[in-house]
Design a protein around this motif. Structure first.
Motif, PDB file in Angstrom:
ATOM      1  N   SER A  73       0.842  -1.193   0.000  1.00 33.29           N
ATOM      2  CA  SER A  73       0.000   0.000   0.000  1.00 33.29           C
ATOM      3  C   SER A  73       0.880   1.248   0.000  1.00 33.29           C
ATOM      4  N   SER A  74       0.259   2.399   0.111  1.00 33.07           N
ATOM      5  CA  SER A  74       1.031   3.645   0.149  1.00 33.07           C
ATOM      6  C   SER A  74       1.924   3.702   1.388  1.00 33.07           C
ATOM      7  N   SER A  75       1.572   2.925   2.406  1.00 29.44           N
ATOM      8  CA  SER A  75       2.395   2.880   3.616  1.00 29.44           C
ATOM      9  C   SER A  75       3.623   1.991   3.430  1.00 29.44           C
ATOM     10  N   GLN A 122      -1.201  -8.612   4.795  1.00 30.48           N
ATOM     11  CA  GLN A 122      -1.263  -9.321   6.073  1.00 30.48           C
ATOM     12  C   GLN A 122      -0.852  -8.420   7.239  1.00 30.48           C
ATOM     13  N   THR A 123       0.150  -7.590   7.032  1.00 35.88           N
ATOM     14  CA  THR A 123       0.596  -6.679   8.086  1.00 35.88           C
ATOM     15  C   THR A 123      -0.491  -5.655   8.395  1.00 35.88           C
TER      16      THR A 123
END
Length: 104
Positions: free
Chosen positions: A79-81, A86-87
């Protein structure tokens, strides 16, 4: 009216309840079931706006069938993060949120 009812039941069946978010109104399957029970509080004989619900159900079916996921594939699995699925799922679970609330 029963066609909309049966279609809604079919759509609900495509969204299992995520046990890591259950009971908090953060799980889409759970929220969808609640909306169904409010809308069809008299079962198939409930009076609903068929035009409105047919549009809503068409959108929900597209999401459930991964229409847009197939139409617009992601280039990355993060993702953007920068975190993977799963995390993120673990971070957003009821247990993790409870832990964060306890530390505040």
């Amino acid at each position: 009216m029963s066609a909309v009812y049966r279609r809604f039941v079919t759509v609900i069946g495509k969204w299992p309840i995520d046990p890591t978010k259950a009971g908090t109104n953060r799980d889409f399957g759970e929220v969808l079931r609640k909306k169904f029970s409010e809308t069809f509080n008299q079962g198939e004989s409930s009076k609903v706006n068929e035009v409105f619900w047919n549009k809503e159900l068409e959108s929900l079916e597209k999401i459930a069938e991964s229409h847009y996921k197939s139409k617009y594939p992601r280039r990355s699995q993060s993702s953007s993060s920068g975190l993977d699925y799963q995390t993120l799922k673990s971070i957003l679970s009821n247990d993790s949120i409870a832990e964060l609330s306890e530390t505040e």
